[in-house]
Design a protein around this motif. Structure first.
Motif, PDB file in Angstrom:
ATOM      1  N   SER A 154       0.836  -1.192   0.000  1.00 14.97           N
ATOM      2  CA  SER A 154       0.000   0.000   0.000  1.00 14.97           C
ATOM      3  C   SER A 154       0.871   1.241   0.000  1.00 14.97           C
ATOM      4  CB  SER A 154      -0.912   0.015   1.235  1.00 14.97           C
ATOM      5  OG  SER A 154      -1.531   1.278   1.393  1.00 14.97           O
ATOM      6  N   SER A 155       0.416   2.263  -0.712  1.00 12.16           N
ATOM      7  CA  SER A 155       1.153   3.522  -0.745  1.00 12.16           C
ATOM      8  C   SER A 155       1.154   4.214   0.611  1.00 12.16           C
ATOM      9  CB  SER A 155       0.544   4.460  -1.792  1.00 12.16           C
ATOM     10  OG  SER A 155      -0.825   4.719  -1.501  1.00 12.16           O
ATOM     11  N   TYR A 156       0.250   3.778   1.511  1.00 11.95           N
ATOM     12  CA  TYR A 156       0.220   4.346   2.857  1.00 11.95           C
ATOM     13  C   TYR A 156       1.441   3.915   3.672  1.00 11.95           C
ATOM     14  CZ  TYR A 156      -4.644   5.699   2.070  1.00 11.95           C
ATOM     15  OH  TYR A 156      -5.789   6.263   1.575  1.00 11.95           O
ATOM     16  N   PHE A 157       2.122   2.866   3.215  1.00 18.69           N
ATOM     17  CA  PHE A 157       3.262   2.329   3.950  1.00 18.69           C
ATOM     18  C   PHE A 157       4.467   2.236   3.014  1.00 18.69           C
ATOM     19  CE2 PHE A 157      -0.602   0.807   5.883  1.00 18.69           C
ATOM     20  CZ  PHE A 157      -0.387   0.986   7.236  1.00 18.69           C
ATOM     21  N   PRO A 158       5.129   3.352   2.743  1.00 19.68           N
ATOM     22  CA  PRO A 158       6.249   3.356   1.794  1.00 19.68           C
ATOM     23  C   PRO A 158       7.426   2.480   2.216  1.00 19.68           C
ATOM     24  CG  PRO A 158       6.128   5.436   3.004  1.00 19.68           C
ATOM     25  CD  PRO A 158       4.872   4.691   3.307  1.00 19.68           C
ATOM     26  N   ASP A 159       7.549   2.183   3.525  1.00 20.66           N
ATOM     27  CA  ASP A 159       8.640   1.324   3.978  1.00 20.66           C
ATOM     28  C   ASP A 159       8.307  -0.152   3.837  1.00 20.66           C
ATOM     29  OD1 ASP A 159       6.717   1.168   5.924  1.00 20.66           O
ATOM     30  OD2 ASP A 159       8.061   1.565   7.610  1.00 20.66           O
ATOM     31  N   GLN A 175       5.548  -7.835   6.876  1.00 21.80           N
ATOM     32  CA  GLN A 175       6.215  -7.430   5.642  1.00 21.80           C
ATOM     33  C   GLN A 175       5.158  -7.442   4.533  1.00 21.80           C
ATOM     34  OE1 GLN A 175       9.528  -6.639   5.309  1.00 21.80           O
ATOM     35  NE2 GLN A 175       9.964  -6.979   7.464  1.00 21.80           N
ATOM     36  N   LEU A 176       4.820  -6.279   4.010  1.00 24.86           N
ATOM     37  CA  LEU A 176       3.717  -6.163   3.056  1.00 24.86           C
ATOM     38  C   LEU A 176       4.076  -6.775   1.700  1.00 24.86           C
ATOM     39  CD1 LEU A 176       2.548  -2.518   3.822  1.00 24.86           C
ATOM     40  CD2 LEU A 176       1.810  -4.662   4.875  1.00 24.86           C
ATOM     41  N   GLY A 177       3.086  -7.458   1.113  1.00 26.46           N
ATOM     42  CA  GLY A 177       3.247  -8.014  -0.215  1.00 26.46           C
ATOM     43  C   GLY A 177       4.021  -9.307  -0.285  1.00 26.46           C
ATOM     44  N   VAL A 178       4.509  -9.809   0.853  1.00 24.58           N
ATOM     45  CA  VAL A 178       5.277 -11.056   0.870  1.00 24.58           C
ATOM     46  C   VAL A 178       4.308 -12.234   0.908  1.00 24.58           C
ATOM     47  CG1 VAL A 178       6.925 -12.463   2.166  1.00 24.58           C
ATOM     48  CG2 VAL A 178       7.265  -9.995   1.981  1.00 24.58           C
ATOM     49  N   GLU A 179       4.457 -13.156  -0.029  1.00 26.08           N
ATOM     50  CA  GLU A 179       3.576 -14.319  -0.115  1.00 26.08           C
ATOM     51  C   GLU A 179       4.313 -15.581   0.335  1.00 26.08           C
ATOM     52  OE1 GLU A 179       2.131 -14.578  -4.090  1.00 26.08           O
ATOM     53  OE2 GLU A 179       1.213 -12.589  -4.063  1.00 26.08           O
ATOM     54  N   PRO A 180       3.659 -16.552   0.966  1.00 28.94           N
ATOM     55  CA  PRO A 180       2.212 -16.529   1.196  1.00 28.94           C
ATOM     56  C   PRO A 180       1.791 -15.654   2.373  1.00 28.94           C
ATOM     57  CG  PRO A 180       3.142 -18.545   2.055  1.00 28.94           C
ATOM     58  CD  PRO A 180       4.253 -17.836   1.355  1.00 28.94           C
ATOM     59  N   ARG A 222      -4.518   2.189  11.207  1.00 28.80           N
ATOM     60  CA  ARG A 222      -4.579   3.073  10.053  1.00 28.80           C
ATOM     61  C   ARG A 222      -5.287   2.444   8.856  1.00 28.80           C
ATOM     62  NH1 ARG A 222       1.263   4.725   8.480  1.00 28.80           N
ATOM     63  NH2 ARG A 222       0.098   5.963   6.962  1.00 28.80           N
ATOM     64  N   PHE A 223      -4.833   1.255   8.480  1.00 20.76           N
ATOM     65  CA  PHE A 223      -5.280   0.691   7.210  1.00 20.76           C
ATOM     66  C   PHE A 223      -5.658  -0.778   7.294  1.00 20.76           C
ATOM     67  CE2 PHE A 223      -4.475  -0.738   2.768  1.00 20.76           C
ATOM     68  CZ  PHE A 223      -5.332   0.120   2.115  1.00 20.76           C
ATOM     69  N   TYR A 224      -4.840  -1.557   7.973  1.00 22.29           N
ATOM     70  CA  TYR A 224      -5.059  -3.001   8.015  1.00 22.29           C
ATOM     71  C   TYR A 224      -5.756  -3.422   9.306  1.00 22.29           C
ATOM     72  CZ  TYR A 224      -1.828  -3.189   4.097  1.00 22.29           C
ATOM     73  OH  TYR A 224      -1.223  -3.000   2.879  1.00 22.29           O
TER      74      TYR A 224
END
Length: 216
Positions: free
Chosen positions: A122-127, A162-167, A198-200
């Protein structure tokens, strides 16, 4: 880490917890050793812990995940579903289940519950990290109807994903000892929620399992 080794470490921690002669750093070292077997860190004292009288010892581990590490904490064959266009987060909740062995004549046995988390980028979490809070409630009940609350643990504390890490990008594991008694199999229940404010945000309630306790 094998279930027997984890239970043995919890047994040592149980003895240390009940002994006034043990130093706090010794207990911390034992907890960290248990978490190292999961490639995680001990976060027990970073959160707020509540236990029933039947609980002997508790360790809470936070297991960060990375793109090159797709091993599951509770189920190595588990693959989380992709988040739908209407969801940005998924969670796999694992109440205590399966078979647990403990030494013959032992006054305790070990249980463990965990949650594996996936959150989309998410762009809300640039890190690329969501730093939130987990609430874990785990229960082993003494009767199939749940008439007795039995051995129960509640932990509220920090968890990062860690965002976007699958699974999945993070896991939280709560392991604890229960005094021997009641019935076998033990009926278990787990509630879990995560929020970063905030978001999740995600919640799973009253997920059940069953544990067969064997003393050998």
């Amino acid at each position: 880490m094998t279930a027997k080794l984890l239970i043995s470490l919890l047994a040592i921690l149980f003895i240390a917890t009940k002994s006034h002669s043990e130093e706090a750093e010794d207990k911390t070292s034992i907890r960290q050793l248990a978490c190292t077997g999961l490639k995680g860190t001990d976060v027990t004292e970073q959160g707020e812990l509540h236990v029933s009288d039947e609980v002997g010892a508790v360790v809470v581990c936070h297991v960060p995940r990375h793109a090159n590490d797709t091993s599951a904490v509770s189920n190595p064959n588990l693959v989380l579903p992709q988040a739908s266009p209407f969801e940005n987060m998924t969670v796999a909740v694992h109440p205590p289940s399966g078979t647990v062995t403990a030494p013959a004549g032992a006054a305790y046995y070990g249980l463990s519950c965990s949650a594996d988390l996936y959150a989309a980028t998410s762009s809300y979490f640039p890190d690329g990290i969501s730093n939130g809070q987990s609430t874990v409630r785990c229960q082993g009940r003494n009767s199939p109807t749940g008439a007795s609350s039995g051995c129960s643990v509640e932990w509220v504390g920090p968890t990062s994903i860690q965002l976007g890490v699958e699974p999945y990008g993070g896991s939280v594991v709560v392991s604890f000892t229960c005094f021997r008694g009641g019935i076998s199999p033990v009926v278990t229940f787990m509630d879990y929620s995560y929020s970063d404010g905030r978001f999740y945000k995600i919640t799973r309630q009253n997920v059940s399992g069953s544990v067969n306790v064997i003393y050998e």
